[in-house]
Design a protein around this motif. Structure first.
Motif, short mmCIF file in Angstrom:
data_model
loop_
_atom_site.label_atom_id
_atom_site.label_comp_id
_atom_site.label_asym_id
_atom_site.label_seq_id
_atom_site.Cartn_x
_atom_site.Cartn_y
_atom_site.Cartn_z
N LYS A 125 2.15 14.31 -7.45
CA LYS A 125 1.76 15.36 -6.25
C LYS A 125 0.84 16.36 -6.69
CE LYS A 125 5.65 15.32 -3.09
NZ LYS A 125 7.46 15.42 -2.70
N GLY A 126 0.48 15.92 -8.14
CA GLY A 126 0.21 16.91 -8.90
C GLY A 126 -1.66 17.37 -9.33
N GLN A 127 -1.81 15.43 -8.84
CA GLN A 127 -3.14 15.58 -8.44
C GLN A 127 -3.62 16.13 -6.80
OE1 GLN A 127 -4.27 11.48 -10.00
NE2 GLN A 127 -2.35 10.89 -11.08
N ILE A 128 -2.77 15.25 -5.86
CA ILE A 128 -3.35 16.31 -4.77
C ILE A 128 -3.29 17.06 -4.57
CG2 ILE A 128 -2.44 16.06 -1.90
CD1 ILE A 128 -0.85 13.08 -2.73
N PHE A 163 0.88 -0.76 -0.49
CA PHE A 163 -0.11 0.18 -0.03
C PHE A 163 0.96 1.00 -0.17
CE2 PHE A 163 -3.82 -2.92 1.28
CZ PHE A 163 -4.48 -2.61 0.68
N ARG A 164 2.02 1.41 0.96
CA ARG A 164 2.86 2.47 0.70
C ARG A 164 3.37 2.64 -0.64
NH1 ARG A 164 8.19 3.12 0.79
NH2 ARG A 164 8.19 1.16 0.31
N ALA A 165 3.68 1.36 -1.22
CA ALA A 165 4.17 1.89 -1.85
C ALA A 165 3.55 2.60 -3.55
CB ALA A 165 4.79 0.57 -2.93
N GLY A 166 2.24 2.22 -3.25
CA GLY A 166 0.80 2.99 -4.08
C GLY A 166 0.30 3.91 -4.12
N ILE A 167 0.33 4.84 -2.59
CA ILE A 167 0.60 5.64 -1.76
C ILE A 167 1.25 6.69 -2.26
CG2 ILE A 167 0.35 7.18 -0.19
CD1 ILE A 167 -1.44 5.18 1.62
N GLU A 168 3.08 6.15 -2.76
CA GLU A 168 4.05 7.26 -3.11
C GLU A 168 3.76 7.34 -4.69
OE1 GLU A 168 7.57 5.43 -0.86
OE2 GLU A 168 6.21 6.46 1.03
N VAL A 213 -9.13 10.46 -4.05
CA VAL A 213 -8.27 10.57 -4.80
C VAL A 213 -7.34 9.16 -4.94
CG1 VAL A 213 -6.83 12.06 -6.21
CG2 VAL A 213 -8.71 12.57 -5.38
N ILE A 214 -6.59 9.63 -3.61
CA ILE A 214 -5.61 8.56 -3.65
C ILE A 214 -5.80 7.46 -3.91
CG2 ILE A 214 -3.98 8.63 -1.81
CD1 ILE A 214 -3.23 11.50 -1.34
N PHE A 215 -6.10 7.04 -2.99
CA PHE A 215 -6.42 4.87 -2.38
C PHE A 215 -6.84 4.70 -3.82
CE2 PHE A 215 -8.57 1.68 -0.82
CZ PHE A 215 -7.76 0.78 -0.04
N PRO A 216 -8.35 5.11 -4.59
CA PRO A 216 -8.48 4.56 -5.19
C PRO A 216 -6.99 3.77 -6.35
CG PRO A 216 -9.99 5.69 -5.18
CD PRO A 216 -8.80 5.88 -4.07
N GLN A 217 -6.28 5.05 -7.15
CA GLN A 217 -5.48 4.90 -7.32
C GLN A 217 -4.65 4.16 -6.34
OE1 GLN A 217 -4.79 7.85 -10.00
NE2 GLN A 217 -5.50 9.54 -8.21
N ALA A 218 -4.24 4.33 -5.44
CA ALA A 218 -2.90 3.66 -4.87
C ALA A 218 -3.32 2.06 -4.73
CB ALA A 218 -3.13 3.90 -4.07
N SER A 267 -4.57 19.61 -6.72
CA SER A 267 -5.25 19.70 -7.97
C SER A 267 -6.46 19.69 -6.71
CB SER A 267 -5.29 18.98 -8.66
OG SER A 267 -4.66 18.90 -9.53
N ALA A 268 -6.60 18.79 -5.96
CA ALA A 268 -7.52 17.90 -5.28
C ALA A 268 -7.62 18.94 -4.66
CB ALA A 268 -7.96 16.73 -4.85
N LEU A 269 -7.27 19.21 -3.40
CA LEU A 269 -6.71 20.35 -2.79
C LEU A 269 -7.16 22.17 -2.67
CD1 LEU A 269 -3.68 19.70 -0.66
CD2 LEU A 269 -6.01 18.93 0.56
N SER A 270 -7.10 22.25 -4.22
CA SER A 270 -7.59 23.57 -4.45
C SER A 270 -8.81 23.59 -4.74
CB SER A 270 -6.25 23.79 -5.73
OG SER A 270 -6.52 22.79 -6.78
N LEU A 271 -9.27 22.87 -5.08
CA LEU A 271 -10.72 22.24 -5.72
C LEU A 271 -11.87 22.10 -4.17
CD1 LEU A 271 -11.03 19.48 -8.27
CD2 LEU A 271 -11.13 21.76 -8.51
#
Length: 220
Positions: A114-117, A105-110, A134-139, A119-123
Motif C-alpha cells: 500500500k505504501g507504493q500506492i 491477477f487478483r493475487a498479483g494486485i493484492e 504502478v500497480i498493474f506492471p508489478q502485479a 506514494s503514487a497518489l501523493s505525487l
C-alpha cells in the motif's frame, strides 16, 4: 509400431494441431481480458459487480468443462440459440480460463504494498494512472507463473472440445483408433504433437519468469 502409417497421417495431425492452437489462442486471449476485469472488480470490491464476479468464479471453477460445453452446444439450441462447435468451444474455454486468470491477477494486485500506492497518489497521479503505471506492471510480473500455468492448462483442456465434434488433436486420435484400430500409432502422434505445442511454450514461459523475476526487495 507402424511407422509408415504414422508418416501417412502426419498431415491430419498437423491440421488438427492448427485447430488446437486456434482454440487455445482465442480462449487465452479472452480469458486474460476477463481475468483482468474480474481481478479489478474483486480487488477493489466494486459494489454490485463484486458479488456477480464471485458467483462467476465459483461456478466456473466448480463445474466440469465438459458440462459447460454440453450446455453451450446442446442446451442453448433447445432455447433457440444455435452456435457452431468452434464458438462453443472458445466460449467454454474462456468461461473456465477467465476465472483462473482472475485469481492470478487478483493475487498479483493484492501483493503490491500500500505504501507504493500512497506514494503514487501523493505525487499527483490519479487512481487510474496509479493502477496503469504502478500497480498493474508489478502485479503482472508477480502473476506470470500462475498465468503461464493457466495458459498451459487451457491448451491441454482443448482436448475436451472433441466431445462436441471439434477436429482437434484428441478428436483426430480417437477417429484413427476407431477407423483403423491403430491405437499405439494414434496415441504416439497425439503425444508427439502435444509436446511440439506445449514444450516451446513451457520453455518460453519459464524464460519469461526468470527475466521478470520478482523478489520482495527488487529483481533477482
Amino acid at each position: 509400431m507402424n511407422w509408415l502409417y504414422i508418416i501417412d497421417n502426419l498431415p491430419k495431425f498437423f491440421d488438427a494441431s492448427l485447430i488446437t492452437l486456434q482454440l487455445a489462442f482465442w480462449s487465452i486471449l479472452f480469458s486474460l481480458f476477463i481475468g483482468i476485469i474480474c481481478a479489478i472488480i474483486t480487488s477493489y470490491q466494486i459494489r454490485f459487480l463484486n458479488p456477480i464476479v464471485q458467483v462467476y468464479i465459483e461456478l466456473s471453477r466448480n463445474t466440469p468443462l465438459l458440462i459447460q460445453l454440453f450446455f453451450l452446444y446442446f442446451g442453448l439450441s433447445k432455447l433457440g440459440i444455435h452456435l457452431d462447435g468452434m464458438t462453443c468451444a472458445i466460449l467454454g474455454l474462456t468461461f473456465l480460463g477467465g476465472s483462473y486468470m482472475a485469481e492470478a491477477f487478483r493475487a498479483g494486485i493484492e501483493s503490491i504494498h500500500k505504501g507504493q500506492i500512497e506514494s503514487a497518489l501523493s505525487l499527483g497521479l490519479t487512481s487510474s494512472q496509479t493502477f496503469i503505471y504502478v500497480i498493474f506492471p508489478q502485479a503482472f510480473t508477480v502473476a506470470i507463473p500462475a498465468i503461464g500455468a493457466n495458459c498451459l492448462f487451457l491448451i491441454k483442456e482443448t482436448s475436451i472440445a472433441s466431445a462436441i465434434a471439434i477436429a482437434e488433436l484428441m478428436f483426430m486420435a480417437k477417429e484413427l483408433i476407431g477407423l483403423d484400430y491403430k491405437t499405439n500409432e494414434a496415441l504416439f502422434l497425439l503425444v508427439l504433437f502435444y509436446l511440439i505445442i506445449l514444450l516451446p511454450i513451457s520453455i518460453s514461459i519459464h524464460h519469461l519468469e526468470k527475466r521478470t523475476g520478482y523478489a520482495k526487495y527488487g529483481s533477482r
